[in-house]
Design a protein around this motif. Structure first.
Motif, PDB file in Angstrom:
ATOM      1  N   ASP B 543       7.614  -9.925  -7.784  1.00 47.02           N
ATOM      2  CA  ASP B 543       7.440  -8.735  -6.951  1.00 47.02           C
ATOM      3  C   ASP B 543       5.975  -8.418  -6.681  1.00 47.02           C
ATOM      4  O   ASP B 543       5.655  -7.456  -6.002  1.00 47.02           O
ATOM      5  CB  ASP B 543       8.077  -7.524  -7.655  1.00 47.02           C
ATOM      6  N   TRP B 544       5.101  -9.199  -7.269  1.00 52.66           N
ATOM      7  CA  TRP B 544       3.678  -8.917  -7.152  1.00 52.66           C
ATOM      8  C   TRP B 544       3.039  -9.714  -6.037  1.00 52.66           C
ATOM      9  O   TRP B 544       3.386 -10.855  -5.804  1.00 52.66           O
ATOM     10  CB  TRP B 544       2.963  -9.252  -8.463  1.00 52.66           C
ATOM     11  N   LYS B 545       2.077  -9.093  -5.401  1.00 53.84           N
ATOM     12  CA  LYS B 545       1.294  -9.778  -4.386  1.00 53.84           C
ATOM     13  C   LYS B 545      -0.127  -9.214  -4.479  1.00 53.84           C
ATOM     14  O   LYS B 545      -0.299  -7.986  -4.551  1.00 53.84           O
ATOM     15  CB  LYS B 545       1.885  -9.496  -3.006  1.00 53.84           C
ATOM     16  N   ALA B 546      -1.103 -10.092  -4.521  1.00 50.69           N
ATOM     17  CA  ALA B 546      -2.478  -9.603  -4.610  1.00 50.69           C
ATOM     18  C   ALA B 546      -3.327 -10.342  -3.596  1.00 50.69           C
ATOM     19  O   ALA B 546      -3.080 -11.508  -3.284  1.00 50.69           O
ATOM     20  CB  ALA B 546      -3.022  -9.809  -6.016  1.00 50.69           C
ATOM     21  N   GLY B 547      -4.318  -9.651  -3.049  1.00 47.50           N
ATOM     22  CA  GLY B 547      -5.193 -10.274  -2.064  1.00 47.50           C
ATOM     23  C   GLY B 547      -6.639  -9.894  -2.322  1.00 47.50           C
ATOM     24  O   GLY B 547      -6.937  -8.792  -2.778  1.00 47.50           O
ATOM     25  N   ALA B 548      -7.514 -10.838  -2.077  1.00 45.59           N
ATOM     26  CA  ALA B 548      -8.950 -10.565  -2.176  1.00 45.59           C
ATOM     27  C   ALA B 548      -9.624 -11.209  -0.979  1.00 45.59           C
ATOM     28  O   ALA B 548      -9.619 -12.430  -0.836  1.00 45.59           O
ATOM     29  CB  ALA B 548      -9.513 -11.125  -3.472  1.00 45.59           C
ATOM     30  N   SER B 585      -6.469  -5.893  -2.654  1.00 40.45           N
ATOM     31  CA  SER B 585      -5.202  -5.186  -2.591  1.00 40.45           C
ATOM     32  C   SER B 585      -4.207  -5.758  -3.585  1.00 40.45           C
ATOM     33  O   SER B 585      -4.235  -6.947  -3.913  1.00 40.45           O
ATOM     34  CB  SER B 585      -4.625  -5.238  -1.174  1.00 40.45           C
ATOM     35  N   VAL B 586      -3.369  -4.870  -4.082  1.00 35.36           N
ATOM     36  CA  VAL B 586      -2.286  -5.256  -4.976  1.00 35.36           C
ATOM     37  C   VAL B 586      -1.019  -4.598  -4.454  1.00 35.36           C
ATOM     38  O   VAL B 586      -1.035  -3.411  -4.117  1.00 35.36           O
ATOM     39  CB  VAL B 586      -2.539  -4.773  -6.419  1.00 35.36           C
ATOM     40  N   ALA B 587       0.049  -5.372  -4.365  1.00 40.17           N
ATOM     41  CA  ALA B 587       1.317  -4.785  -3.935  1.00 40.17           C
ATOM     42  C   ALA B 587       2.386  -5.130  -4.966  1.00 40.17           C
ATOM     43  O   ALA B 587       2.467  -6.262  -5.462  1.00 40.17           O
ATOM     44  CB  ALA B 587       1.711  -5.327  -2.569  1.00 40.17           C
ATOM     45  N   TRP B 588       3.173  -4.136  -5.304  1.00 38.06           N
ATOM     46  CA  TRP B 588       4.285  -4.346  -6.228  1.00 38.06           C
ATOM     47  C   TRP B 588       5.509  -3.674  -5.630  1.00 38.06           C
ATOM     48  O   TRP B 588       5.503  -2.456  -5.409  1.00 38.06           O
ATOM     49  CB  TRP B 588       3.960  -3.768  -7.609  1.00 38.06           C
ATOM     50  N   THR B 592       1.771  -0.277  -2.422  1.00 36.92           N
ATOM     51  CA  THR B 592       0.583  -1.049  -2.058  1.00 36.92           C
ATOM     52  C   THR B 592      -0.653  -0.229  -2.413  1.00 36.92           C
ATOM     53  O   THR B 592      -0.776   0.932  -2.012  1.00 36.92           O
ATOM     54  CB  THR B 592       0.541  -1.364  -0.541  1.00 36.92           C
ATOM     55  N   LEU B 593      -1.558  -0.851  -3.149  1.00 41.04           N
ATOM     56  CA  LEU B 593      -2.819  -0.214  -3.489  1.00 41.04           C
ATOM     57  C   LEU B 593      -3.932  -1.052  -2.871  1.00 41.04           C
ATOM     58  O   LEU B 593      -4.008  -2.256  -3.105  1.00 41.04           O
ATOM     59  CB  LEU B 593      -2.975  -0.151  -5.012  1.00 41.04           C
ATOM     60  N   ALA B 594      -4.781  -0.422  -2.070  1.00 41.33           N
ATOM     61  CA  ALA B 594      -5.869  -1.158  -1.425  1.00 41.33           C
ATOM     62  C   ALA B 594      -7.202  -0.524  -1.784  1.00 41.33           C
ATOM     63  O   ALA B 594      -7.337   0.703  -1.814  1.00 41.33           O
ATOM     64  CB  ALA B 594      -5.680  -1.172   0.084  1.00 41.33           C
TER      65      ALA B 594
END
Lengths: 388, 679
Positions: B543-548, B585-588, B592-594
């Motif tokens: 369920d996790w997604k992270a972006g940099a 950003s982190v999404a669970w 979504t937290l940016a």
């Protein structure tokens, strides 16, 4: 009796001698340094020549420089250096400077401030609020400041501190009167559209109305062309004479002649110099054309201009001439660039402020014997000089 | 004179006109009735071989808005992150915002809405502040080199750099859908918007409306004290209707656009005597335009695109001397009208080779009641011959454009005014090459010469303009290396793009005390050497997604106008040597937290580098949190589930007091809330 007189005289002499021997207390700005320039041959080896750099509108970058004649030091940014607590600096668009007694007055146009400084050390004495002030003149008792005023003309602050306006369709300007004793505004009088230069002679003020803004406004789209004459005793306009469109500087030669320069209308009326005789001011005399910058020294007006002034793409070369009592004499001085201010210190010592691109710091150059002697970087748009 | 009793009746009039303008087409259409959904085909694209449609130069930046939950509401906030881009911002919701790419100057940057340029002949500055992300815009792309697709308008070839705002067709499984969004918070901002879409068989109707009100008040440091920014309030309304449809082997699109605003200009922060306000300047404006296009495949090899635009914009500017004794008494009106027609033709000659011929014609008119106004008229013809050779891994494109501009204007002459003519022209060539040696590496290089015509303000602004100006030239050469490593749980993309630009005969407009007036400065020549670097990492697990996403720009843009001058070799105004951004950003599940950072290095506001004109570097940090909720529907047969999205963003978390433009303070820490409901 005779003895007593002699004694007194001796005493006075002794005192005077003593005073001469006293250690000179250096001015507080003596520590300011700058580029050293050649001031040989200048009419005085004391005092200063102030240079007011206008700055760009909205950029809050008006600055005050001075050339110290004792050691030739050119000091930049003197206001900020001597008033470090004045966070906002001198302000936005320094439009005029004049020395009166031991004070130097600076008109800061877009700040709405007439700044009074000690001429000795540039420390602030007072900052007087005047709406859109332009130029300044003095008689013994008052300072007179021309103002574009706008709506201020017929509005004011009420007892509750709120500002109210009674008539705002009238964009005529005013002359504000500031008492030299209290340093407060104590009256104003309406003149023509967008008044610029002002000069005082024999109880009369002569005010040049430009109409620089009204020329762009409907319905008339026209420049003003009048000189308003104000009686200082009654502080009322006692007469208005038509001269030429878009008037700028006014000088009094102290011998009954008032000189007025015009910028022209930028296409078919050229800039020029006109002379009014105070005994019959209603018939002004056209002296000559092409005045980009001008200055008064004693009873003589000096002008620098170019006949290619309306050709925006031309590289101009300027010629100089002077006028004394209505008689024109060529001046052996040739200037290039964009002359923006002029001071004549002696018959053959000229300081010319060059605005360059109007945006980056300009230069002040010294000319004598028709040659450029030196050139120094000043602030943005060095346009006004005053000698102390 | 249209100025009297302006505010209320004007707003009313505007709404009335807009309503008639927009409701009528909707009524006309509704008679055709709904048809089964899901008929999505792409006829137009199917006709030529797919490789012919591949771009030669890829966009330097491209974002897709529907994928970006925490997307800022202001277009300027998106563009300022892009590499090589500088956004000039005068602060606040209503402040002017312009975009500059790779130090070319904002006049060289074309902004295209669905392929048709948004333009302003008066000063060639497009205010990004007026462009919203909620108008059905789905894709924002920045091209440094030459975009090379089939059937481009000639103007697309003729601008130095280009920003594309493209609307995307909404997916409408139910035949209709839409979104309501309400945004608000700091500075008393209230920003509701509505988007509504409906599809009938081959016709799609999209209606978009947006309102914005803000008092523009925020605290800022004013020399030794803290003040509140005054007279920075704005009210605006936008209403758009778009109709698009498919034909046999073709498609068409028409957009009706109306925008009106009334705002104050707070003015620069300067020393001002107590009791006198900084500014009471107001501007009311109104933009109306209709634009559209028709693409048609005639045979398998020959296609045309016809596009048009009619625009009318109106500005009323008033310094309000009755409220500000320091104001110069200006009360002016400007009207700009333009007509634009473009025909692009494309012929697939044989195999990989195709040829395009694009021809544009435009007419601009500017009227005003300002004194000695020269009422300029301009006709511009642009013709472009372009050719492409496309293989899967090697592509070549080149074009030659010719631009001619005929001006007519009043000129003072002995005995009165006469009508004068002026003609300016420019040849603009460009070559691009694309090569993909490996799966993971794509490379392209381009060389391009473009010109921008002097604007009406540059030429004819009374007392400031200079009718002798020549077109400003921009010569660009750049390369781009694009690395791509896609994976199942992670993917990485990287870009390195070095470039060199030379701007010759540069005309620079710098604002004076009021944003409305400009001072002309002909800098002459600027040499730019720079590099844009970008790294985009994405991680996925359960369920996790992270972006940099990191971006960095180096821009060495120096003045080479006059050898020996005090500014020779100096960095030009408002271009930082170093700038960059980081979007983390982190999404669970539905959260979504940016966490976004933007850095701009120290700059100078003038060519002369003295301490007075140094603009300090700034580092901005924004934090936002979004939560999406799928809404239960009573009627269980709906194909699409409505979504509720609630977001909160904290801007300038570090509460930095900074200035993008010297004298114009920006807001400190502030909060914005947004709630949207899509169905």
């Amino acid at each position: 009796m005779r003895k007593a007189t002699l004694l007194l005289l001796c005493g006075a002499l002794a005192l005077w001698a003593c005073r001469k021997e006293d250690p000179v207390i250096p001015s507080r700005d003596a520590g300011l340094t700058g580029e050293t320039l050649d001031v040989a041959g200048f009419p005085s080896s004391e005092g200063k020549v102030f240079v007011l750099n206008e700055g760009g509108m909205g950029s809050n970058n008006a600055t005050l420089d001075f050339l110290r004649l004792s050691d030739g030091a050119y000091v930049t940014g003197a206001f900020r250096k001597m008033n470090p607590d004045a966070g906002a600096g001198l302000g936005d668009v320094g439009n005029d400077i004049a020395v009166n007694g031991d004070r130097v007055w600076i008109v800061v146009n877009n700040s709405g401030i007439v700044e009074v400084l000690s001429a000795e050390d540039e420390t602030e004495v007072a900052a007087i609020a005047v709406p859109t002030p332009r130029r300044i003149a003095f008689d013994g008792e008052y300072a007179y400041v021309t103002s574009w005023a706008g709506a201020y003309a017929t509005g004011g602050y009420g007892p509750d501190g709120s500002y109210s306006v009674t008539d705002y369709d009238n964009p005529k300007g005013r002359v504000f009167r500031i008492s030299l004793r209290t340093l407060e505004v104590d009256g104003s009088v309406e003149v023509g559209y967008q008044p610029e230069g002002i000069a005082c002679h024999d109880g009369k003020l002569y005010v040049a109305n430009s109409g620089g803004i009204s020329s762009q406004l409907p319905p008339a789209y026209s420049y003003d062309n009048t000189v308003s004459i104000i009686d200082t005793r009654t502080f009322q306009v006692s007469g208005t004479v038509a001269v030429q469109v878009n008037l700028k500087d006014v000088y009094s030669d102290g011998e009954g002649h008032i000189y007025v320069t015009t910028l022209g209308n930028f296409w078919d009326v050229h800039s020029g110099l006109y002379m009014l005789d105070v005994s019959h001011p209603e018939s002004p005399r056209h002296i000559g054309d092409y005045v980009s910058v001008s200055a008064l020294r004693g009873n003589t007006v000096y002008c620098i201009g170019t006949d290619t002034e309306f050709d925006w793409s031309a590289v101009h070369s300027y010629t100089a001439w002077s006028c004394k009592g209505g008689t024109v004499t060529p001046v052996p001085l040739s200037v290039s660039g964009t002359p923006y201010g002029l001071a004549v210190l002696d018959e053959d010592i000229f300081l010319v402020g060059d605005a360059g691109d109007y945006f980056n710091p300009g230069t002040v150059s010294c000319y004598s014997k028709g040659e450029r002697r030196w050139s120094v970087t000043a602030g943005v748009c060095p346009g006004h000089f005053a000698v102390y | 004179m249209v100025g009297n009793g302006w505010s209320l009746p004007w707003t009313f009039r505007c709404v009335l006109v807009l309503s008639i303008f927009h409701i009528l087409p909707c009524l006309l259409l509704s008679v055709s009735g709904p048809l089964p959904a899901g008929q999505t085909d792409t006829l137009a694209a199917a006709m030529v071989s797919s490789v012919q449609l591949l771009p030669v130069v890829k966009p330097a930046e491209e974002v897709s808005l529907p994928d970006w939950k925490a997307a800022p509401a202001q277009m300027a906030d998106i563009l300022r992150r892009f590499t090589g881009v500088q956004v000039k911002d005068y602060g606040g919701v209503g402040g002017l915002k312009t975009v500059n790419v790779r130090s070319l100057g904002s006049e060289h940057v074309g902004i295209f809405l669905d392929g048709i340029q948004i333009e302003n002949a008066q000063n060639m500055q497009v205010d990004l502040g007026r462009l919203s992300t909620s108008g059905g815009i789905g894709r924002i792309a920045l091209y440094n080199g030459q975009k090379t697709r089939r059937l481009q308008t000639a103007k697309e070839y003729a601008s130095g750099a280009a920003v594309y705002l493209d609307s995307v067709e909404p997916t409408l499984p139910d035949g209709s859908g839409g979104e309501v969004r309400i945004r608000g918070g700091a500075f008393g901002t209230f920003n509701p918007s509505l988007q509504w879409n409906r599809r009938w068989d081959r016709v799609l109707l999209q209606v978009s409306a947006e309102g914005l009100a803000s008092n523009g008040r925020y605290k800022y440091p004013c020399f030794d004290t803290t003040l509140v920014r005054e007279n920075g309030d704005i009210r605006s309304a936008r209403l758009e209707t778009m109709l698009s449809g498919r034909l046999r082997q073709g498609e068409w699109k028409v957009r009706l656009y109306g925008y009106g605003s009334e705002r104050g200009f707070p003015g620069p922060v300067i020393r001002r005597a107590a009791g006198f306000p900084f500014s009471a300047e107001r501007q009311a404006d109104r933009d109306l335009f209709v634009q559209g296009g028709w693409n048609q495949e005639w045979t398998g090899r020959y296609a045309t695109a016809l596009r048009f635009k009619l625009a009318n914009s109106y500005i009323h500017y008033d310094t309000h001397p009755e409220k500000n004794p320091m104001a110069l008494p200006y009360n002016l009106h400007y009207r700009q009208r333009s007509a634009y027609l473009s025909l692009a033709q494309s012929l697939a000659v044989s195999g990989p080779w195709s040829v395009d011929l694009s021809t544009d014609w435009q007419r601009n008119a500017l009227d005003s009641d300002v004194g000695q106004f020269v009422t300029p008229r301009r006709s511009v013809f642009t013709g472009v011959l372009a050719t492409r050779l496309s293989w899967e891994r090697l592509r070549l494109a080149g074009h030659l454009a010719w631009l001619g501009a005929w001006d007519r204007y009043d000129s003072p002459s002995a005995g009165g005014w006469s009508r004068e003519n002026a003609f300016r022209r420019a040849w603009m060539p460009s070559v691009s090459l694309y090569y993909a040696p490996f799966q993971w590496l794509e490379a392209d290089v381009f060389v391009k010469r473009s010109f921008r015509m002097p604007s009406f303000n540059d030429l004819y602004y009374s007392l400031m303009g200079n009718a002798a100006l020549v077109p400003e030239s921009a010569l660009q050469a750049g390369a781009d290396f694009h690395f791509r490593f896609p994976g199942r749980t992670w993917s990485w993309e990287g870009r390195v793009s070095p470039y060199r630009n030379r701007v010759d005969k540069k005309i620079v407009a710098i604002p004076t005390a009021s944003q409305f007036r400009w001072t002309m400065l002909n800098i002459g020549r600027v040499d730019v050497a720079g590099v844009d670097v970008k790294s985009d990492l994405e991680l996925r697990r359960g369920d996790w997604k992270a972006g940099a996403l990191f971006r960095y720009s180096y821009q060495n843009a120096v003045d080479h106008s006059a050898p020996g001058s005090q500014t020779w070799g100096n960095q030009i105004p408002y271009i930082p040597l170093h700038s960059g951004s980081a979007d983390l950003s982190v999404a669970w599940k539905t959260w979504t937290l940016a966490w976004d950072w933007v850095y701009t290095g120290g700059r100078w506001s003038r060519m002369a580098h003295t301490p007075d004109y140094y603009v300090a570097p700034w580092l901005l940090c924004d934090l936002s949190l979004h939560k999406k909720t799928l809404m239960p529907t009573r009627s269980g047969h709906r194909v699409k589930t409505p979504e509720l999205d609630v977001g909160i963003t904290c801007y300038n978390l570090l509460d930095q007091s900074y200035q993008v433009v010297q004298g114009y303070p920006m807001p400190g820490i502030h909060l914005m809330l947004s709630v949207s409901y899509a169905w």
